[in-house]
Design an enzyme around this catalytic site. Structure first.
Site, short mmCIF file in Angstrom:
data_model
loop_
_atom_site.label_atom_id
_atom_site.label_comp_id
_atom_site.label_asym_id
_atom_site.label_seq_id
_atom_site.Cartn_x
_atom_site.Cartn_y
_atom_site.Cartn_z
N HIS A 32 -99.22 17.82 44.58
CA HIS A 32 -99.15 17.00 45.85
C HIS A 32 -99.86 17.66 47.35
O HIS A 32 -99.50 17.16 48.40
CB HIS A 32 -97.93 18.13 46.06
CG HIS A 32 -96.84 17.22 45.40
ND1 HIS A 32 -95.53 17.31 46.08
CD2 HIS A 32 -95.71 18.17 44.72
CE1 HIS A 32 -94.87 16.61 45.15
NE2 HIS A 32 -94.97 17.09 44.62
N LYS B 111 -93.29 18.67 61.85
CA LYS B 111 -92.94 19.21 60.25
C LYS B 111 -94.10 20.34 60.57
O LYS B 111 -94.35 21.04 61.36
CB LYS B 111 -94.56 18.12 60.32
CG LYS B 111 -95.59 17.76 60.63
CD LYS B 111 -96.06 15.97 59.91
CE LYS B 111 -95.59 14.92 60.96
NZ LYS B 111 -95.47 14.13 59.50
N ARG B 112 -94.83 21.03 59.59
CA ARG B 112 -95.60 22.19 59.15
C ARG B 112 -96.72 21.70 60.58
O ARG B 112 -97.33 20.88 60.07
CB ARG B 112 -95.30 22.41 57.99
CG ARG B 112 -97.03 24.14 57.31
CD ARG B 112 -96.62 23.90 55.79
NE ARG B 112 -96.80 22.57 55.05
CZ ARG B 112 -98.19 22.65 54.94
NH1 ARG B 112 -99.08 23.28 55.05
NH2 ARG B 112 -98.20 21.50 54.37
N LYS C 296 -101.81 17.98 60.06
CA LYS C 296 -100.94 16.67 60.75
C LYS C 296 -101.72 16.49 62.08
O LYS C 296 -100.75 16.19 62.42
CB LYS C 296 -99.33 17.63 60.28
CG LYS C 296 -99.70 17.84 58.90
CD LYS C 296 -98.25 19.22 58.66
CE LYS C 296 -98.08 19.39 57.18
NZ LYS C 296 -97.46 18.22 56.64
N THR D 67 -92.48 12.98 54.31
CA THR D 67 -91.31 12.69 54.10
C THR D 67 -89.96 11.86 54.91
O THR D 67 -89.43 11.88 54.91
CB THR D 67 -90.54 13.55 52.40
OG1 THR D 67 -90.33 14.55 53.04
CG2 THR D 67 -90.86 13.07 50.89
N LYS E 121 -87.60 9.48 56.31
CA LYS E 121 -86.17 10.16 57.12
C LYS E 121 -86.13 9.37 58.39
O LYS E 121 -85.25 9.01 58.16
CB LYS E 121 -85.92 11.52 56.59
CG LYS E 121 -86.27 11.95 55.75
CD LYS E 121 -86.28 13.71 55.79
CE LYS E 121 -86.35 14.24 54.51
NZ LYS E 121 -87.07 16.02 54.71
#
Length: 833
Positions: free
Chosen positions: A377, A568-569, A574, A674, A678
């Protein structure tokens, strides 16, 4: 339910006759609710804030799951079919009640039953605590996988850890993240069933010994160990209206002997319970801080505890059915390793087969390689766990012996294929030599598995061509791709009921089990009436989120603004920092008299407790937010909000309301994502890089319905070595003003220097995230998004087409892919089906 002797049962056991399934109507549910509330929980008056109301509703629903759960297990045992064990250190389940009622098909009936008592089902659902047994996308993906496996009737059991404290609660104080314990079990967890009869013993410490058995065969054993008891707690996982209920088994650690009476009588009260406390520490906290050696050791203990208990459990079940005959074990069993955390299962299965069940090495290794499958992952090398050999020697000496033997035999294989290539041997060895030799756990997973998959087309290609290139050259047939997905039951049907009802009214409800049915929405994308209905639903969802934001932050939010969302984290790759720079850019533009589309920027997420830079980014976001939101010139034009304590339930509010989905990681860093799926499923339009599953999302929806920006993987590789962020900043007046304002202390007047490390990271030529390189491209893409949002009909069309194009990104499709290419499971056939 009555009892009768059963000749097929084990001695001393009695098979119960199965009573008819409980009725599913409101009258029956009300009767069961009042029974549990009054007789089991001992309550007479209803307090809507009491946990007992929620518990009674769960027990009424669980009864209906329990009978289907039993029937599912019975069918699987009867057919003795091949099954998969899904090993994951995270399962971010969130709340379970709404999903259970939806999948059972009794949501309306339960609401009716409660209404008769003057109660609202939504209030009961909202009172449930999130089961926060995960950190982010990895754990939520595992939860979606289980939902889809049950819906597809696949015999899959999930194995995880029952952390006493899950993902921490996040409180913001003076802009800083403050972590508080998540006591999610404080009021009990009525979904779980303790199964003490399946407890397993997990070993640590001690020493490895060699001996000869009665037949003169050399054997190995693990002696003088410190043992921990792994106690399983089972949670039902219902499929969607198919009567199949699979199992999530979570392990809790306990001492074999919880209390030392001798120590207690001697007055050593702390010593009397010391063994129990030490054992319980293993399952106390999700992801302890690994900055210290003690934290690293606890993580390794957790990983081995999960792997050993789960493998012993599967082997025990096998022996019950087949005795000590392992000839067909690999043909009937698959272990799916969810990322590198459970990789130690490869060595542990070898230990159990060789030491406990006395198989030869070659036979045990053939079974292991044919039954293990590994999902990767991450593309971040630092996320591929390595453990010091010295720590293994102290905690897991026998397991270390086996890893060294696996590696020695593997090096022989490398040498046979590439004679004399010592550099390749050093690169591929399971042991990285040095002053502190380290065990490469991802390499152990690859060597011991028959399948290695990435989770998006780009990610899988980069694994083969980069991170695992040597292994892909050696075993190209092992490598494959399985693009992630999300379950539409939770992420559309349950969390966005207004949109789900609109879609069902238009195209029917087939999309709940076959998401590609949403493609039929495309023909209505330009229909004015359907567009108006679509906008009305979205406005309802945005108004709901605005109320939630006001409750959490005190800020009044205008639902008519563009909701620009990144949740998100918190991690540098990111690039929440890039989003923040754009917020400052917009702030300056508005202060300079430029008109912009009214925008509410929402950023949410948690930083790992030991991740200093991520926590500083949260602080910076909150400081900038405070300045922007208190500036009268920004009123009605721009808001920046940090969403505190983001979790699964929060996402269920956020994703139906988002207009613009921020998926802006540095290309080549995000495995899949993911959250992007969504948001897309619920009609948000993506602004993003060509990273992870963004690539496939853009292909599905069309480039005209996706706001692309940023360097590609190849362009980033070409730029490295000559990257000069300061030159980029100096050449871009707008960017220069943003950096100058941040460096001036405008957002930290009373905290000088607090953001120096962040600003330095942006200017650093070695910055792996290349934030400065993508700034101007990001700003341009945001301006295109703002222009598109001004065209109400055009934006609605894009929104509809995003939802219509999301069919590929269901975990139902993902699980079918896993099953067709890796697991080869036959669906469970219940009696009467």
């Amino acid at each position: 339910m009555s009892a009768k002797p059963d000749k097929s049962a084990k001695a001393g056991s009695i098979e119960l006759l199965q009573a008819p399934n409980l009725p599913m109507d409101a009258d029956a549910i009300l009767q069961d609710f009042t029974h549990y509330f009054g007789r089991m929980l001992g309550r007479r008056t209803i307090d809507v804030k009491s946990p007992f109301l929620y518990q009674a509703v769960v027990y009424a629903a669980r009864d209906r799951l329990m009978e289907r759960w039993s029937q599912t297990r019975k069918a699987a045992q009867r057919d003795d079919t091949r099954r998969t064990a899904y090993l994951s250190l995270e399962f971010l389940m969130g709340r379970l009640l709404r999903n259970a009622l939806l999948n059972l098909g009794i949501e309306d009936e339960t609401a009716d039953a409660l209404n008769r008592l003057g109660l609202d089902l939504e209030d009961v659902i909202d009172s449930e605590r999130d089961a926060g047994l995960g950190n982010g996308g990895l754990g939520r993906l595992a939860a979606c996988f289980l939902d889809s496996c049950a819906t597809l009737s696949l015999p899959v059991i999930g194995y995880g850890i029952r952390y006493q404290y899950g993902m921490f609660h996040q409180r913001i104080e003076n802009g800083y993240q403050i972590e508080e314990p998540d006591s999610w079990l404080r009021e009990g967890f009525p979904w779980e069933i303790e199964r003490i009869e399946y407890a397993q013993t997990v070993r640590f410490g001690g020493r490895s010994i060699v001996y000869e058995d009665g037949n003169g065969v050399t054997r190995h054993a693990w002696a003088d160990t410190e043992d921990v008891l792994a106690v399983p707690y089972d949670i039902p996982i219902p499929g969607y209206r198919n009567n199949v209920v699979n199992t999530l088994r979570l392990w809790s650690a306990s001492a074999p002997h919880a209390f030392d009476l001798g120590e207690f009588n001697a007055g050593s009260y702390a010593d009397a319970v010391a063994t129990q406390n030490e054992a319980q520490n293993i399952t106390m906290v999700l992801y302890p801080n690994a900055d210290s050696e003690n934290g690293q050791e606890l993580r390794l203990r957790q990983q081995y505890f999960l792997a050993s208990a789960s493998l012993q459990d599967l082997l025990s079940g096998w022996i019950t059915r087949h005795g000590e005959n392992f000839e067909d074990f690999a043909a009937k069993t698959c272990f799916q390793l969810n990322d590198t955390h459970p990789a130690i299962a490869v060595a542990e299965l070898m230990r159990l087969l060789i030491d406990v069940h006395e198989l030869g090495w070659d036979e045990a290794w053939a079974i292991t390689q044919k039954s293990m499958a590994y999902t990767n992952h991450t593309l971040l090398p630092e996320a591929l766990e390595t453990w010091p050999v010295s720590m293994f020697r102290r905690l897991l000496p026998r397991v270390l012996d086996i890893i060294y033997e696996i590696n020695a035999r593997f090096i022989v294989e490398i040498s046979q294929q590439w004679p004399g290539d010592n550099d390749r041997i050093a690169r591929m060895s399971l042991i990285r030599e040095g002053s502190e030799p380290m065990i490469r756990m991802a390499y152990l997973a690859i060597v011991g598995s028959f399948s290695v998959n990435g989770v998006a087309e780009l990610h899988s290609r980069l694994l083969r061509e980069g991170l695992f290139r040597d292994f892909a050259e050696m075993w190209p047939e092992r490598f494959n791709n399985k693009t992630n997905g999300v379950t539409q039951r939770r992420w559309l049907a349950a969390c966005n009921k207004p949109l789900a009802e609109l879609i069902t009214d238009k195209i029917g409800d087939g999309w709940t089990t076959e998401l590609t049915e949403l493609g039929r929405l495309a023909e209505f994308a330009d229909d004015p009436d359907f567009q108006r209905a679509w906008r009305k639903v979205r406005q309802t969802n945005k108004t709901r989120l605005a109320r939630d934001l006001q409750d959490r932050t005190g800020l009044v939010v205008n639902p008519a603004t563009l909701f620009d969302v990144q949740v998100k984290r918190i991690h540098e790759y990111k690039r929440q920092l890039l989003n923040l720079l754009h917020a400052v850019y917009l702030y300056q533009r508005i202060r300079g008299g430029h008109e912009t589309v009214p925008r509410t920027i929402i950023i949410g997420g948690k930083a790992a407790p030991g991740y200093v830079m991520a926590k500083k980014i949260i602080k910076c976001i909150n400081n900038v937010s405070q300045v922007i939101n208190s500036d009268p010139a920004m009123e009605g034009r721009l808001q920046l909000i940090f969403y505190p304590d983001y979790n699964v339930s929060a996402m269920e509010l956020i994703c139906p309301a988002a207009d613009l989905s921020e998926q802006i990681s540095t290309a080549g860093k995000e495995a899949s994502g993911t959250g992007n799926m969504k948001f897309m499923m619920n009609g948000a339009v993506t602004i993003g890089t060509l990273d992870g599953a963004n690539v496939e999302i853009r292909e599905a929806v069309g480039e005209e319905n996706f706001f692309l920006f940023g360097l590609t993987v190849e362009e980033i590789a070409e730029l490295r070595g000559r990257y000069s962020p300061s030159a980029i900043i100096d050449a871009d007046d707008g960017f220069g003003r943003v950096i100058a304002m941040l460096e001036s202390g405008h957002f930290n007047r009373f905290e000088p220097g607090v953001f120096d490390s962040i600003l330095q990271s942006i200017r650093e030529p070695s910055d792996p995230w290349m934030t400065a390189a993508d700034f101007r491209s990001f700003v341009d893409a945001q301006e295109r998004a703002a222009d598109a949002y001004r065209d109400r009909a055009g934006w609605t069309r894009m929104s509809i087409l995003n939802s219509a194009s999301s069919g590929r990104f269901s975990t139902d499709r993902t699980m079918r892919d896993y099953n067709e290419d890796i697991w080869n499971l036959d669906p469970i056939l219940l009696d009467g089906t």
